[in-house]
Design an enzyme around this catalytic site. Sequence first.
Site, short mmCIF file in Angstrom:
data_model
loop_
_atom_site.label_atom_id
_atom_site.label_comp_id
_atom_site.label_asym_id
_atom_site.label_seq_id
_atom_site.Cartn_x
_atom_site.Cartn_y
_atom_site.Cartn_z
N ASP A 1 9.76 8.69 -5.59
CA ASP A 1 10.63 8.85 -4.42
C ASP A 1 10.02 9.83 -3.42
O ASP A 1 9.24 10.70 -3.79
CB ASP A 1 12.01 9.33 -4.89
CG ASP A 1 13.10 9.09 -3.85
OD1 ASP A 1 12.85 8.30 -2.91
OD2 ASP A 1 14.18 9.68 -3.97
N HIS B 1 4.43 5.09 2.32
CA HIS B 1 4.28 4.10 1.24
C HIS B 1 2.80 3.82 0.96
O HIS B 1 2.41 3.64 -0.19
CB HIS B 1 4.99 2.79 1.61
CG HIS B 1 6.47 2.95 1.79
ND1 HIS B 1 7.27 3.66 0.91
CD2 HIS B 1 7.32 2.51 2.77
CE1 HIS B 1 8.53 3.63 1.32
NE2 HIS B 1 8.58 2.95 2.46
N LEU C 1 -3.96 2.23 -21.33
CA LEU C 1 -2.60 2.39 -20.78
C LEU C 1 -2.00 1.04 -20.35
O LEU C 1 -2.70 0.21 -19.77
CB LEU C 1 -2.67 3.30 -19.54
CG LEU C 1 -1.37 3.47 -18.76
CD1 LEU C 1 -0.47 4.48 -19.47
CD2 LEU C 1 -1.63 3.92 -17.32
#
Length: 232
Positions: free
Chosen positions: A14, A31, A125
Amino acid sequence: MNDNIPQTIAIIMDGNGRWAKQRGLPRTAGHKQGADTIRTVALAANELGVKKLILYAFSTENWKRPEGEVGYLCKLPGLFFNKYIRELMEKNIRVTFAGELERFPSDTQKVINRAVNDTSHNTGLELCLAINYGSRREILLGIQKYADEVKNGRKNDLTEEDFSQYLFVPEDIDLMIRTSGEVRISNFLLWQLAYSELIFTPVAWPDFNKEELIKCIEEFQHRDRRFGGLTK
Ligand code: IPE
Ligand code: IPE
Ligand code: MG
């Protein structure tokens, strides 16, 4: 930091918009910078031995935003993978996603599906992007799927472990981090966060990095996880 690394980390990324605004830039610039943070944090989590990193990239509620911003956010996963898929591949990272891709532009869907397929044999991962994801929707779809199976003859004997398998994200989360100071869950992983350690940091997502991730993991390591029992 000791070797008690959280196996599953979920992050509500956020603060991109506020980060941009503070710099006099359009929200989309936040963004764009935030997408580069995804790369940084994924590589760091991979090095640290985290098993699964789930990043909240677009919520089922984010469709409410202005058309231009939604359009940019819909394109962003495509831009991200075009830029970084080779590096993720080299680092043995496996890409997955959680959510309903169908509403995204078809070229974005293609790039995401290609990233998932190309990396499906990697053993490092698992980088899971939550896109067009909402946890209430996830739970509802899980219930519908289960109900259909029961209608078709499955025994009605659902356990908590079984139900997890009907969700986009079947794992329990060890550590949940939300950046940028908001202290709420915003429809993220409602089932999976039941016993997670929660960290809310004021750092905006575009400024988050490996050092900040390590700080969060260190805080996690100081927490006393009791799961309803007593400290050992
Ligand atoms: C997070 O940043 C990215 C998405 C929700 C897609 P925001 O865009 O929510 O940034 P703020 O919260 O407005 O600063
Ligand atoms: C949550 O952030 C969703 C994502 C990070 C993708 P929002 O910025 O949309 O959440 P609210 O609206 O502040 O709760
Ligand atoms: Mg926000």
